[in-house]
Motif scaffolding. Structure first.
Motif, PDB file in Angstrom:
ATOM      1  N   ILE A   1      55.994  41.135  42.198  1.00  0.00           N
ATOM      2  CA  ILE A   1      55.976  39.824  42.856  1.00  0.00           C
ATOM      3  C   ILE A   1      55.658  38.682  41.888  1.00  0.00           C
ATOM      4  CG2 ILE A   1      55.462  40.792  45.122  1.00  0.00           C
ATOM      5  CD1 ILE A   1      52.546  39.842  44.726  1.00  0.00           C
TER       6      ILE A   1
ATOM      7  N   ARG B   1      62.221  36.984  42.673  1.00  0.00           N
ATOM      8  CA  ARG B   1      61.912  38.026  43.652  1.00  0.00           C
ATOM      9  C   ARG B   1      61.067  37.461  44.792  1.00  0.00           C
ATOM     10  NH1 ARG B   1      62.208  41.562  38.909  1.00  0.00           N
ATOM     11  NH2 ARG B   1      60.007  41.301  38.417  1.00  0.00           N
ATOM     12  N   ARG B   2      60.133  36.566  44.466  1.00  0.00           N
ATOM     13  CA  ARG B   2      59.352  35.923  45.540  1.00  0.00           C
ATOM     14  C   ARG B   2      60.268  35.086  46.429  1.00  0.00           C
ATOM     15  NH1 ARG B   2      55.930  34.773  41.265  1.00  0.00           N
ATOM     16  NH2 ARG B   2      56.393  32.554  41.450  1.00  0.00           N
ATOM     17  N   ASP B   3      61.243  34.408  45.838  1.00  0.00           N
ATOM     18  CA  ASP B   3      62.196  33.623  46.635  1.00  0.00           C
ATOM     19  C   ASP B   3      63.003  34.525  47.565  1.00  0.00           C
ATOM     20  OD1 ASP B   3      61.347  31.295  45.365  1.00  0.00           O
ATOM     21  OD2 ASP B   3      63.058  31.220  43.982  1.00  0.00           O
TER      22      ASP B   3
ATOM     23  N   LEU C   1      62.028  37.466  48.747  1.00  0.00           N
ATOM     24  CA  LEU C   1      61.112  37.925  49.796  1.00  0.00           C
ATOM     25  C   LEU C   1      60.893  36.842  50.847  1.00  0.00           C
ATOM     26  CD1 LEU C   1      58.486  39.865  47.645  1.00  0.00           C
ATOM     27  CD2 LEU C   1      60.250  40.836  49.142  1.00  0.00           C
ATOM     28  N   ARG C   2      60.719  35.602  50.403  1.00  0.00           N
ATOM     29  CA  ARG C   2      60.506  34.486  51.336  1.00  0.00           C
ATOM     30  C   ARG C   2      61.738  34.297  52.217  1.00  0.00           C
ATOM     31  NH1 ARG C   2      57.066  32.280  54.283  1.00  0.00           N
ATOM     32  NH2 ARG C   2      55.637  32.271  52.553  1.00  0.00           N
TER      33      ARG C   2
ATOM     34  N   LEU D   1      52.770  45.176  50.417  1.00  0.00           N
ATOM     35  CA  LEU D   1      51.971  43.982  50.123  1.00  0.00           C
ATOM     36  C   LEU D   1      50.529  44.127  50.602  1.00  0.00           C
ATOM     37  CD1 LEU D   1      54.624  41.239  50.884  1.00  0.00           C
ATOM     38  CD2 LEU D   1      53.800  41.990  48.644  1.00  0.00           C
TER      39      LEU D   1
END
Length: 135
Positions: A8, A13-15, A17-18, A78
């Protein structure tokens, strides 16, 4: 499997996931690679590379329909991040005996801490319920 924090740490990758979280919250049963490419403005090979890392970390699941693949968020990994973060969030609340007329920043900070604690408790309860037999 890669360390969840390494996975993360990457902004793309965070984008992803969001985006998957937002689409899931909107009732979508999965998001196509082409939709992710369009939304992020990234190349298809880049998105595919990041989706592979997310799959390997069990943060996304994939459903195949013909030649199309639809990705969904799998938030359970998470929990490790949540478990690590919670101690940092619990001890920083505003003083409980502060007068109601205290600085608005203090009230805002206290509300934020309470909100985070409530969200964390909700998350922990949901995960506990998922682990019950018959679910």
């Amino acid at each position: 499997m890669a360390d969840i924090f390494d996975v993360i740490a990457d902004g793309t990758r965070r984008d992803i996931l969001r985006l998957l979280l937002d689409r899931s919250s909107a009732g979508e049963r999965g998001t196509s690679v082409s939709h992710i490419v369009t939304e992020l403005g990234a190349s298809q090979p880049t998105v595919s590379k990041h989706l592979k890392v997310l799959r390997d970390a069990h943060l996304v699941s994939v459903r195949e329909e013909g030649q199309h693949r639809y990705y969904s968020l799998s938030a359970a990994p998470l929990d490790e991040v949540d478990d690590w973060l919670v101690p940092f969030l619990d001890d920083h609340g505003a003083a409980a005996d502060a007068a109601p007329a205290a600085l608005p920043d203090s009230a805002a900070h206290a509300a934020e801490v309470v909100g985070r604690a409530a969200a964390s408790a909700k998350h922990a309860l949901e995960n506990a319920l998922k682990r019950l037999p018959g679910r």
